[in-house]
Design a protein around this motif. Structure first.
Motif, PDB file in Angstrom:
ATOM      1  N   PHE A   1       0.839  -1.203   0.000  1.00 10.97           N
ATOM      2  CA  PHE A   1       0.000   0.000   0.000  1.00 10.97           C
ATOM      3  C   PHE A   1       0.872   1.251   0.000  1.00 10.97           C
ATOM      4  O   PHE A   1       0.658   2.178  -0.779  1.00 10.97           O
ATOM      5  CB  PHE A   1      -0.907  -0.001   1.242  1.00 10.97           C
ATOM      6  CG  PHE A   1      -1.789   1.204   1.339  1.00 10.97           C
ATOM      7  CD1 PHE A   1      -3.078   1.159   0.828  1.00 10.97           C
ATOM      8  CD2 PHE A   1      -1.339   2.387   1.911  1.00 10.97           C
ATOM      9  CE1 PHE A   1      -3.902   2.269   0.892  1.00 10.97           C
ATOM     10  CE2 PHE A   1      -2.145   3.504   1.978  1.00 10.97           C
ATOM     11  CZ  PHE A   1      -3.433   3.447   1.473  1.00 10.97           C
ATOM     12  N   LYS A   2       1.883   1.261   0.851  1.00 17.76           N
ATOM     13  CA  LYS A   2       2.729   2.443   0.970  1.00 17.76           C
ATOM     14  C   LYS A   2       3.582   2.656  -0.285  1.00 17.76           C
ATOM     15  O   LYS A   2       3.808   3.803  -0.695  1.00 17.76           O
ATOM     16  CB  LYS A   2       3.597   2.364   2.225  1.00 17.76           C
ATOM     17  CG  LYS A   2       2.754   2.627   3.487  1.00 17.76           C
ATOM     18  CD  LYS A   2       3.334   2.039   4.727  1.00 17.76           C
ATOM     19  CE  LYS A   2       4.235   3.006   5.461  1.00 17.76           C
ATOM     20  NZ  LYS A   2       3.552   4.246   5.859  1.00 17.76           N
TER      21      LYS A   2
ATOM     22  N   LYS B   1       2.665   1.840  -3.279  1.00 22.05           N
ATOM     23  CA  LYS B   1       1.751   2.387  -4.289  1.00 22.05           C
ATOM     24  C   LYS B   1       1.443   3.852  -4.009  1.00 22.05           C
ATOM     25  O   LYS B   1       1.376   4.674  -4.931  1.00 22.05           O
ATOM     26  CB  LYS B   1       0.454   1.584  -4.320  1.00 22.05           C
ATOM     27  CG  LYS B   1       0.623   0.282  -5.073  1.00 22.05           C
ATOM     28  CD  LYS B   1      -0.674  -0.478  -5.222  1.00 22.05           C
ATOM     29  CE  LYS B   1      -0.425  -1.720  -6.052  1.00 22.05           C
ATOM     30  NZ  LYS B   1      -1.541  -2.649  -6.023  1.00 22.05           N
TER      31      LYS B   1
ATOM     32  N   GLU C   1       7.893  13.662   5.852  1.00 20.33           N
ATOM     33  CA  GLU C   1       6.828  13.096   6.659  1.00 20.33           C
ATOM     34  C   GLU C   1       5.465  13.617   6.188  1.00 20.33           C
ATOM     35  O   GLU C   1       4.515  12.857   6.020  1.00 20.33           O
ATOM     36  CB  GLU C   1       7.051  13.476   8.119  1.00 20.33           C
ATOM     37  CG  GLU C   1       6.523  12.450   9.067  1.00 20.33           C
ATOM     38  CD  GLU C   1       6.915  12.784  10.488  1.00 20.33           C
ATOM     39  OE1 GLU C   1       7.890  12.155  10.954  1.00 20.33           O
ATOM     40  OE2 GLU C   1       6.292  13.657  11.111  1.00 20.33           O
TER      41      GLU C   1
ATOM     42  N   SER D   1       4.782  12.162   2.668  1.00 19.50           N
ATOM     43  CA  SER D   1       4.327  10.763   2.636  1.00 19.50           C
ATOM     44  C   SER D   1       2.988  10.601   3.330  1.00 19.50           C
ATOM     45  O   SER D   1       2.198   9.741   2.944  1.00 19.50           O
ATOM     46  CB  SER D   1       5.375   9.785   3.174  1.00 19.50           C
ATOM     47  OG  SER D   1       6.106  10.348   4.217  1.00 19.50           O
ATOM     48  N   GLY D   2       2.733  11.451   4.324  1.00 23.47           N
ATOM     49  CA  GLY D   2       1.421  11.401   4.984  1.00 23.47           C
ATOM     50  C   GLY D   2       0.306  11.760   4.028  1.00 23.47           C
ATOM     51  O   GLY D   2      -0.722  11.077   3.949  1.00 23.47           O
ATOM     52  N   ILE D   3       0.523  12.806   3.264  1.00 22.84           N
ATOM     53  CA  ILE D   3      -0.516  13.242   2.312  1.00 22.84           C
ATOM     54  C   ILE D   3      -0.607  12.238   1.153  1.00 22.84           C
ATOM     55  O   ILE D   3      -1.697  11.956   0.650  1.00 22.84           O
ATOM     56  CB  ILE D   3      -0.268  14.709   1.836  1.00 22.84           C
ATOM     57  CG1 ILE D   3      -1.594  15.373   1.455  1.00 22.84           C
ATOM     58  CG2 ILE D   3       0.704  14.814   0.683  1.00 22.84           C
ATOM     59  CD1 ILE D   3      -2.377  15.890   2.616  1.00 22.84           C
TER      60      ILE D   3
ATOM     61  N   GLU E   1      -0.080   9.070   1.388  1.00 17.79           N
ATOM     62  CA  GLU E   1      -0.789   7.897   1.903  1.00 17.79           C
ATOM     63  C   GLU E   1      -2.300   8.135   1.896  1.00 17.79           C
ATOM     64  O   GLU E   1      -3.074   7.269   1.508  1.00 17.79           O
ATOM     65  CB  GLU E   1      -0.305   7.652   3.334  1.00 17.79           C
ATOM     66  CG  GLU E   1      -0.661   6.302   3.871  1.00 17.79           C
ATOM     67  CD  GLU E   1      -0.220   6.194   5.336  1.00 17.79           C
ATOM     68  OE1 GLU E   1       0.996   6.252   5.597  1.00 17.79           O
ATOM     69  OE2 GLU E   1      -1.097   6.060   6.200  1.00 17.79           O
ATOM     70  N   GLU E   2      -2.691   9.325   2.303  1.00 22.07           N
ATOM     71  CA  GLU E   2      -4.118   9.668   2.312  1.00 22.07           C
ATOM     72  C   GLU E   2      -4.681   9.591   0.891  1.00 22.07           C
ATOM     73  O   GLU E   2      -5.779   9.085   0.653  1.00 22.07           O
ATOM     74  CB  GLU E   2      -4.308  11.080   2.878  1.00 22.07           C
ATOM     75  CG  GLU E   2      -5.761  11.462   3.127  1.00 22.07           C
ATOM     76  CD  GLU E   2      -6.407  10.646   4.237  1.00 22.07           C
ATOM     77  OE1 GLU E   2      -5.674  10.182   5.135  1.00 22.07           O
ATOM     78  OE2 GLU E   2      -7.639  10.468   4.185  1.00 22.07           O
TER      79      GLU E   2
ATOM     80  N   ASP F   1      -5.140   6.088  -0.169  1.00 19.89           N
ATOM     81  CA  ASP F   1      -6.319   5.501   0.458  1.00 19.89           C
ATOM     82  C   ASP F   1      -7.599   5.969  -0.237  1.00 19.89           C
ATOM     83  O   ASP F   1      -8.490   5.176  -0.539  1.00 19.89           O
ATOM     84  CB  ASP F   1      -6.337   5.893   1.942  1.00 19.89           C
ATOM     85  CG  ASP F   1      -7.255   5.001   2.747  1.00 19.89           C
ATOM     86  OD1 ASP F   1      -7.661   3.948   2.213  1.00 19.89           O
ATOM     87  OD2 ASP F   1      -7.576   5.356   3.887  1.00 19.89           O
TER      88      ASP F   1
ATOM     89  N   GLY G   1       0.529  12.702   8.539  1.00 22.55           N
ATOM     90  CA  GLY G   1       1.736  11.936   8.807  1.00 22.55           C
ATOM     91  C   GLY G   1       1.576  10.520   8.303  1.00 22.55           C
ATOM     92  O   GLY G   1       0.451  10.049   8.134  1.00 22.55           O
ATOM     93  N   PRO G   2       2.690   9.872   8.025  1.00 23.15           N
ATOM     94  CA  PRO G   2       2.620   8.503   7.502  1.00 23.15           C
ATOM     95  C   PRO G   2       2.288   7.486   8.593  1.00 23.15           C
ATOM     96  O   PRO G   2       2.506   7.748   9.769  1.00 23.15           O
ATOM     97  CB  PRO G   2       4.028   8.274   6.950  1.00 23.15           C
ATOM     98  CG  PRO G   2       4.905   9.198   7.733  1.00 23.15           C
ATOM     99  CD  PRO G   2       4.067  10.368   8.165  1.00 23.15           C
TER     100      PRO G   2
END
Lengths: 265, 92
Positions: free
Chosen positions: A11-12, A14, A154, A157-159, A161-162, A165, B64-65
């Motif tokens: 997932f990460k 991708k 950070e 990658s946080g954004i 990941e969102e 999703d 955050g991741p």
């Protein structure tokens, strides 16, 4: 490796692919923000698509409910005419429609759940977009190369990941809508051809038979009246040929076939 | 540690709870390997419930991741396999 870790790493991987990285992290911040805005727009369109699909199902259900009510009425009509065969016919078809309605209800519930999930995901994404916009400006203003390695990455990658999703949720919704559209299209076609409520004869023929049940006595009465007028007009000639001609005095209820057959004999 | 439940949000789960998650993950892995949909559903639900109860949901504007990402509650085995892609079920 357990499923949890495998799922996470893929997932990460991708999700990070959805954001290209620029050499200057500040550029990546701006680019990420643009992409997030695009994603939010796509998400809103996807929510609208799901709502459209749901409304179409609602319309189909209404149409089927009308058909079911009509068949119910026809079954009653058939019973009053002592036509059990027609009543069975109508009820069988109403049963088939009831099955379709149950299916539609299940699809409708699924779409509603999907829609609610997407609205919720849009709300979360919107909150992140707003927060990201402020944060990226602060980061750009206080930018140091050392910080870029940690904080900026950070946030990105946080954004990312969102977005990964949300992208997954959209893909799922699109698949569901596509399936639903194929089924709706097939159902529309069935309803248009009358095949859905066709057990052995079309709905119109069922109605025609019922109408005949009401019309026949009236037609008979008319026929008898005409015969009466004609035979009354040429009484002498008729009486010579057939003195016992019954149709003249036949009651209105007498079926047309009976006197015709008698005349042929 | 930060755990994302796909389609639901992110949770801050205490490190002390990781052992429990790993245990539940074993059940889930077995269910996926056997291809039993009902077993998969209950194992996934158990894992997600554990994350929700032990963890604290992070606000929507938190950015955050995550350390872990879990499939969404209504996922089917088929959908999970799709995300796993060509790797299929061969352990990495």
């Amino acid at each position: 490796m357990g499923l949890m870790r495998r799922f996470s790493s893929i997932f990460k991987a991708k999700a990070s692919k959805t954001l290209d990285k620029y050499e200057d992290p500040r550029e990546t911040l701006d680019y990420s923000y643009e992409r997030t805005l695009e994603m939010l727009q796509k998400m809103r369109r996807a929510v609208a698509d799901v709502a459209t699909s749901r409304k179409r199902i609602e319309l189909q259900a209404q149409q089927l409910q009308r058909s079911a009510a009509k068949l119910e009425g026809q079954a009653k009509q058939a019973v009053t005419q002592d036509r059990e065969d027609l009543a069975r016919e109508a009820l069988t078809r109403r049963q088939a429609i009831a099955t379709q309605l149950t299916d539609l209800q299940a699809q409708h519930d699924q779409l509603k759940a999907e829609e609610a999930r997407m609205v919720e995901a849009s709300r979360r994404l919107q909150a992140k977009v707003d927060s990201f916009r402020i944060r990226k400006e602060t980061m750009k203003a206080n930018y140091t190369a050392a910080e870029a390695q940690t904080k900026v990455n950070e946030a990105i990658s946080g954004i990312g990941e969102e977005m990964g999703d949300v992208g997954l949720a959209m893909q799922r919704a699109e698949d569901k809508v596509a399936q639903m559209q194929a089924r709706s299209g097939a159902l529309d076609e069935l309803m248009a051809t009358g095949a859905l409520d066709d057990a052995s004869m079309s709905s119109d023929r069922l109605q025609a038979e019922l109408d005949r049940g009401f019309a026949e006595p009236a037609v008979e009465a008319e026929l008898a009246r005409l015969r009466g007028e004609l035979t009354g007009g040429s009484t002498t000639a008729k009486q010579i040929d057939a003195p016992d001609d019954t149709p003249v005095k036949a009651p209105a209820e007498t079926p047309a076939e009976a006197p015709v057959e008698e005349e042929r004999r | 540690m930060i755990v994302r439940i796909s389609g639901e949000g992110q949770f801050d789960v205490p490190e002390s709870h990781v052992g429990e998650l790993n245990r539940l993950d074993e059940d889930l892995t077995k269910a996926v390997d056997s291809g039993d949909e009902a077993q998969f559903k209950s194992a996934l639900e158990a894992l997600l419930t554990s994350v929700r109860s032990a963890g604290e949901e992070l606000p929507a504007d938190w950015i955050g991741p995550s350390d872990l990402v879990l499939p969404s509650p209504d996922s089917s085995i088929h959908e999970v396999r799709e995300v796993l892609g060509d790797e299929g079920l061969i352990p990495g």
